[in-house]
Design a protein around this motif. Structure first.
Motif, PDB file in Angstrom:
ATOM      1  N   ASP A 145      10.600  -0.642  -3.935  1.00  0.00           N
ATOM      2  CA  ASP A 145       9.732   0.071  -3.300  1.00  0.00           C
ATOM      3  C   ASP A 145       8.247   0.159  -3.724  1.00  0.00           C
ATOM      4  OD1 ASP A 145      11.722   0.734  -1.377  1.00  0.00           O
ATOM      5  OD2 ASP A 145      12.333   2.679  -2.331  1.00  0.00           O
ATOM      6  N   GLU A 146       8.369   0.328  -5.063  1.00  0.00           N
ATOM      7  CA  GLU A 146       7.059   0.325  -5.894  1.00  0.00           C
ATOM      8  C   GLU A 146       6.484  -0.904  -5.531  1.00  0.00           C
ATOM      9  OE1 GLU A 146       5.303   3.027  -7.549  1.00  0.00           O
ATOM     10  OE2 GLU A 146       6.878   3.952  -6.506  1.00  0.00           O
ATOM     11  N   THR A 147       7.019  -2.128  -5.664  1.00  0.00           N
ATOM     12  CA  THR A 147       6.337  -3.320  -5.581  1.00  0.00           C
ATOM     13  C   THR A 147       5.935  -3.560  -4.289  1.00  0.00           C
ATOM     14  OG1 THR A 147       7.903  -4.549  -6.962  1.00  0.00           O
ATOM     15  CG2 THR A 147       6.680  -5.759  -5.511  1.00  0.00           C
ATOM     16  N   ARG A 148       6.534  -3.406  -3.063  1.00  0.00           N
ATOM     17  CA  ARG A 148       5.833  -3.251  -1.780  1.00  0.00           C
ATOM     18  C   ARG A 148       4.720  -2.033  -1.645  1.00  0.00           C
ATOM     19  NH1 ARG A 148      11.363  -2.467  -0.453  1.00  0.00           N
ATOM     20  NH2 ARG A 148      12.431  -4.809   0.586  1.00  0.00           N
ATOM     21  N   GLU A 149       4.881  -0.909  -2.038  1.00  0.00           N
ATOM     22  CA  GLU A 149       3.831   0.145  -1.819  1.00  0.00           C
ATOM     23  C   GLU A 149       2.422  -0.410  -2.885  1.00  0.00           C
ATOM     24  OE1 GLU A 149       1.934   3.297  -1.188  1.00  0.00           O
ATOM     25  OE2 GLU A 149       3.993   2.765  -0.646  1.00  0.00           O
ATOM     26  N   ARG A 150       2.686  -0.904  -4.229  1.00  0.00           N
ATOM     27  CA  ARG A 150       1.581  -1.446  -4.436  1.00  0.00           C
ATOM     28  C   ARG A 150       0.613  -2.667  -4.252  1.00  0.00           C
ATOM     29  NH1 ARG A 150       1.691   1.384  -9.654  1.00  0.00           N
ATOM     30  NH2 ARG A 150       3.143   3.138  -9.266  1.00  0.00           N
ATOM     31  N   LEU A 151       1.780  -3.504  -3.196  1.00  0.00           N
ATOM     32  CA  LEU A 151       1.040  -4.693  -2.635  1.00  0.00           C
ATOM     33  C   LEU A 151       0.249  -4.223  -1.356  1.00  0.00           C
ATOM     34  CD1 LEU A 151       3.599  -7.137  -3.087  1.00  0.00           C
ATOM     35  CD2 LEU A 151       1.335  -7.385  -3.873  1.00  0.00           C
ATOM     36  N   LYS A 152       0.523  -3.087  -0.659  1.00  0.00           N
ATOM     37  CA  LYS A 152      -0.202  -2.723   0.525  1.00  0.00           C
ATOM     38  C   LYS A 152      -1.751  -3.006   0.328  1.00  0.00           C
ATOM     39  CE  LYS A 152       3.137   0.415   2.383  1.00  0.00           C
ATOM     40  NZ  LYS A 152       3.499   1.943   2.814  1.00  0.00           N
ATOM     41  N   GLY A 153      -2.502  -3.539   1.205  1.00  0.00           N
ATOM     42  CA  GLY A 153      -3.746  -3.873   1.200  1.00  0.00           C
ATOM     43  C   GLY A 153      -4.130  -4.893   0.109  1.00  0.00           C
ATOM     44  N   ALA A 154      -3.385  -5.525  -0.399  1.00  0.00           N
ATOM     45  CA  ALA A 154      -3.509  -6.422  -1.679  1.00  0.00           C
ATOM     46  C   ALA A 154      -3.971  -7.874  -0.890  1.00  0.00           C
ATOM     47  CB  ALA A 154      -2.345  -7.042  -2.469  1.00  0.00           C
ATOM     48  N   GLY A 155      -5.126  -8.317  -1.258  1.00  0.00           N
ATOM     49  CA  GLY A 155      -5.792  -9.674  -0.771  1.00  0.00           C
ATOM     50  C   GLY A 155      -5.217 -10.895  -1.388  1.00  0.00           C
ATOM     51  N   TRP A 156      -5.473 -12.012  -0.750  1.00  0.00           N
ATOM     52  CA  TRP A 156      -4.670 -13.112  -1.275  1.00  0.00           C
ATOM     53  C   TRP A 156      -4.865 -13.385  -2.549  1.00  0.00           C
ATOM     54  CZ3 TRP A 156      -6.799 -17.886  -3.442  1.00  0.00           C
ATOM     55  CH2 TRP A 156      -6.124 -18.975  -3.136  1.00  0.00           C
ATOM     56  N   LEU A 157      -6.134 -13.599  -3.129  1.00  0.00           N
ATOM     57  CA  LEU A 157      -6.307 -13.670  -4.631  1.00  0.00           C
ATOM     58  C   LEU A 157      -5.404 -12.767  -5.406  1.00  0.00           C
ATOM     59  CD1 LEU A 157      -7.679 -15.327  -6.802  1.00  0.00           C
ATOM     60  CD2 LEU A 157      -9.537 -13.775  -6.836  1.00  0.00           C
ATOM     61  N   ARG A 158      -5.372 -11.675  -5.168  1.00  0.00           N
ATOM     62  CA  ARG A 158      -4.563 -10.709  -6.094  1.00  0.00           C
ATOM     63  C   ARG A 158      -3.110 -11.135  -5.967  1.00  0.00           C
ATOM     64  NH1 ARG A 158      -4.200  -4.064  -5.097  1.00  0.00           N
ATOM     65  NH2 ARG A 158      -2.117  -3.827  -5.764  1.00  0.00           N
ATOM     66  N   LYS A 159      -2.606 -11.610  -4.716  1.00  0.00           N
ATOM     67  CA  LYS A 159      -1.140 -11.819  -4.663  1.00  0.00           C
ATOM     68  C   LYS A 159      -0.899 -13.231  -5.466  1.00  0.00           C
ATOM     69  CE  LYS A 159      -0.139  -9.597  -0.404  1.00  0.00           C
ATOM     70  NZ  LYS A 159       0.718  -9.935   0.943  1.00  0.00           N
ATOM     71  N   GLN A 160      -1.899 -14.139  -5.350  1.00  0.00           N
ATOM     72  CA  GLN A 160      -1.896 -15.574  -6.126  1.00  0.00           C
ATOM     73  C   GLN A 160      -1.583 -15.259  -7.767  1.00  0.00           C
ATOM     74  OE1 GLN A 160      -1.581 -18.693  -4.823  1.00  0.00           O
ATOM     75  NE2 GLN A 160      -1.175 -17.529  -2.883  1.00  0.00           N
ATOM     76  N   VAL A 161      -2.721 -14.355  -8.107  1.00  0.00           N
ATOM     77  CA  VAL A 161      -2.603 -14.163  -9.639  1.00  0.00           C
ATOM     78  C   VAL A 161      -1.308 -13.544 -10.000  1.00  0.00           C
ATOM     79  CG1 VAL A 161      -3.677 -12.925 -11.454  1.00  0.00           C
ATOM     80  CG2 VAL A 161      -5.008 -14.157  -9.816  1.00  0.00           C
ATOM     81  N   ASN A 162      -0.949 -12.207  -9.259  1.00  0.00           N
ATOM     82  CA  ASN A 162       0.103 -11.526  -9.788  1.00  0.00           C
ATOM     83  C   ASN A 162       1.845 -12.345  -9.523  1.00  0.00           C
ATOM     84  OD1 ASN A 162      -1.009  -9.193 -10.816  1.00  0.00           O
ATOM     85  ND2 ASN A 162      -1.225  -8.330  -8.744  1.00  0.00           N
ATOM     86  N   ALA A 163       1.504 -13.191  -8.559  1.00  0.00           N
ATOM     87  CA  ALA A 163       2.809 -14.033  -8.333  1.00  0.00           C
ATOM     88  C   ALA A 163       2.827 -14.996  -9.546  1.00  0.00           C
ATOM     89  CB  ALA A 163       2.421 -14.951  -7.060  1.00  0.00           C
ATOM     90  N   VAL A 164       1.919 -15.623 -10.107  1.00  0.00           N
ATOM     91  CA  VAL A 164       1.981 -16.177 -11.608  1.00  0.00           C
ATOM     92  C   VAL A 164       2.680 -15.376 -12.835  1.00  0.00           C
ATOM     93  CG1 VAL A 164       0.656 -17.745 -12.982  1.00  0.00           C
ATOM     94  CG2 VAL A 164       0.588 -18.265 -10.490  1.00  0.00           C
ATOM     95  N   VAL A 165       1.730 -14.457 -12.699  1.00  0.00           N
ATOM     96  CA  VAL A 165       2.012 -13.492 -13.886  1.00  0.00           C
ATOM     97  C   VAL A 165       3.560 -13.081 -13.828  1.00  0.00           C
ATOM     98  CG1 VAL A 165       1.724 -11.042 -14.524  1.00  0.00           C
ATOM     99  CG2 VAL A 165      -0.111 -12.612 -14.008  1.00  0.00           C
ATOM    100  N   VAL A 166       4.267 -12.596 -12.791  1.00  0.00           N
ATOM    101  CA  VAL A 166       5.474 -12.375 -12.608  1.00  0.00           C
ATOM    102  C   VAL A 166       6.653 -13.615 -12.590  1.00  0.00           C
ATOM    103  CG1 VAL A 166       7.277 -11.451 -10.925  1.00  0.00           C
ATOM    104  CG2 VAL A 166       5.027 -10.519 -10.884  1.00  0.00           C
ATOM    105  N   ALA A 167       6.083 -14.660 -12.366  1.00  0.00           N
ATOM    106  CA  ALA A 167       7.132 -15.827 -12.596  1.00  0.00           C
ATOM    107  C   ALA A 167       6.988 -16.125 -13.928  1.00  0.00           C
ATOM    108  CB  ALA A 167       6.363 -17.234 -11.593  1.00  0.00           C
ATOM    109  N   GLY A 168       5.758 -16.119 -14.578  1.00  0.00           N
ATOM    110  CA  GLY A 168       5.783 -16.368 -16.128  1.00  0.00           C
ATOM    111  C   GLY A 168       6.573 -15.416 -17.040  1.00  0.00           C
ATOM    112  N   ALA A 169       6.551 -14.214 -16.595  1.00  0.00           N
ATOM    113  CA  ALA A 169       7.323 -13.251 -17.353  1.00  0.00           C
ATOM    114  C   ALA A 169       8.743 -13.534 -17.019  1.00  0.00           C
ATOM    115  CB  ALA A 169       7.020 -11.780 -16.718  1.00  0.00           C
ATOM    116  N   SER A 170       9.018 -13.812 -15.727  1.00  0.00           N
ATOM    117  CA  SER A 170      10.494 -13.898 -15.413  1.00  0.00           C
ATOM    118  C   SER A 170      11.066 -15.278 -16.222  1.00  0.00           C
ATOM    119  CB  SER A 170      10.431 -14.541 -13.859  1.00  0.00           C
ATOM    120  OG  SER A 170      10.207 -13.467 -13.164  1.00  0.00           O
ATOM    121  N   TYR A 171      10.263 -16.371 -16.423  1.00  0.00           N
ATOM    122  CA  TYR A 171      10.681 -17.547 -17.045  1.00  0.00           C
ATOM    123  C   TYR A 171      10.877 -17.114 -18.584  1.00  0.00           C
ATOM    124  CZ  TYR A 171      10.370 -21.843 -19.778  1.00  0.00           C
ATOM    125  OH  TYR A 171      10.737 -22.856 -20.645  1.00  0.00           O
TER     126      TYR A 171
END
Length: 305
Positions: free
Chosen positions: A212-238
């Motif tokens: 729920d917090e992930t969805r909430e924080r992403l409301k209104g997020a732009g393309w660049l922000r999603k691209q950056v955070n996607a890599v951050v999350v994936a790196g942490a996951s690895y």
């Protein structure tokens, strides 16, 4: 959209978020465990039991596994279970700091604030439970590689918003699928099954909050922000997933470490188990716009997709 519409939408979102937090608080009051009382800490370790379901061992399905004695197989899964627990403690400490920082100086009357503190209290108990469980499995303190420890130190300091909560979700979801198998498996030591059951029940609330917090924080997020955070999350996951089973478990189980590491890294069965455990998680990340081409590189290297 008018300013009135925007205000109404924000008020509705806040009300929904508070309602979810209240439900989680109610669930915590009705169904929580005290590991000190629930887990059988006194009965000596029965070495006729595994530490994980054998199918989740990093060597299951390899030629080395077939050559091992049943005693060696059980000892390996016990060492692997202790390593997963130790990695869990490491990440739960990161999680607690991120949540505390996120709710610092916010409204303590907000149910979401109170749930955040409840989650932190749960994680403290889980970490102690995992530590005692690893000790009972007769395992040393397994820690991630120094580089991963330092990256974790940086991540917990700078990660915020959806990056923090999505990373929390990845760690919890992968562990949840494993533990659901282990807690039902009568081949696994009874006290380990109890630990897994406690963690699965209580973490289900944490995962609901993280989604729920992930969805909430992403409301209104732009393309660049999603691209950056996607890599951050994936790196942490690895970093998290590749640290779950420490290379030292093989020597501590009395195996040829070099051969075991080589076969474990090439083990297609274990890779397929990881991928199947993450199907729902990857679907969620994709729905949030956090499964990008760049992030796929990390997920594929970690055998999560």
């Amino acid at each position: 959209m008018t300013s009135v519409d925007t205000h109404d939408r924000a008020s509705a979102d806040r009300s929904d978020r508070q309602a979810v937090a209240r439900r989680l608080l109610d669930s915590s009051e009705q169904l929580s465990y005290d590991p000190v009382q629930e887990v059988d800490w006194e009965t000596p370790l029965d070495t006729d039991h595994h530490g994980t379901s054998p199918e989740w061992s990093t060597l299951y399905g390899t030629s080395y596994w077939d050559e091992m004695t049943p005693e060696q197989q059980r000892e390996l899964t016990r060492q692997e279970a202790a390593s997963v627990a130790s990695t869990g403690i490491w990440f739960e400490m990161i999680l607690q700091q991120m949540v505390l920082r996120d709710f610092y100086a916010k409204d303590p009357t907000d149910p979401a604030f109170q749930w955040a503190l409840t989650e932190i209290a749960d994680e403290c108990r889980h970490s102690i439970m995992f530590a005692r469980g690893a000790a009972k499995l007769r395992a040393p303190a397994y820690r991630p590689r120094r580089l991963v420890v330092e990256l974790g130190r940086a991540f917990k300091t700078v990660a915020f918003g959806e990056a923090a909560y999505a990373a929390i979700l990845v760690a919890e979801e992968v562990l949840d699928v494993m533990q659901r198998d282990w807690m039902r498996d009568e081949r696994v030591a009874p006290f380990v099954r109890t630990i897994n059951n406690i963690h699965v029940v209580e973490e289900s609330r944490h995962m609901k909050f993280a989604r729920d917090e992930t969805r909430e924080r992403l409301k209104g997020a732009g393309w660049l922000r999603k691209q950056v955070n996607a890599v951050v999350v994936a790196g942490a996951s690895y970093a998290i997933v590749t640290s779950m089973v420490n290379d030292a478990v093989y020597a501590n189980a009395g195996l040829d470490s070099a051969r075991a590491i080589r076969e474990a890294r090439a083990n297609e069965h274990h890779k397929s188990m990881l991928r199947s455990s993450c199907a729902g998680l990857m679907e969620f990340l994709d729905s949030c716009g956090l499964l990008t081409k760049a992030s796929l590189v990390f997920y594929k290297r970690a055998n999560l997709i």
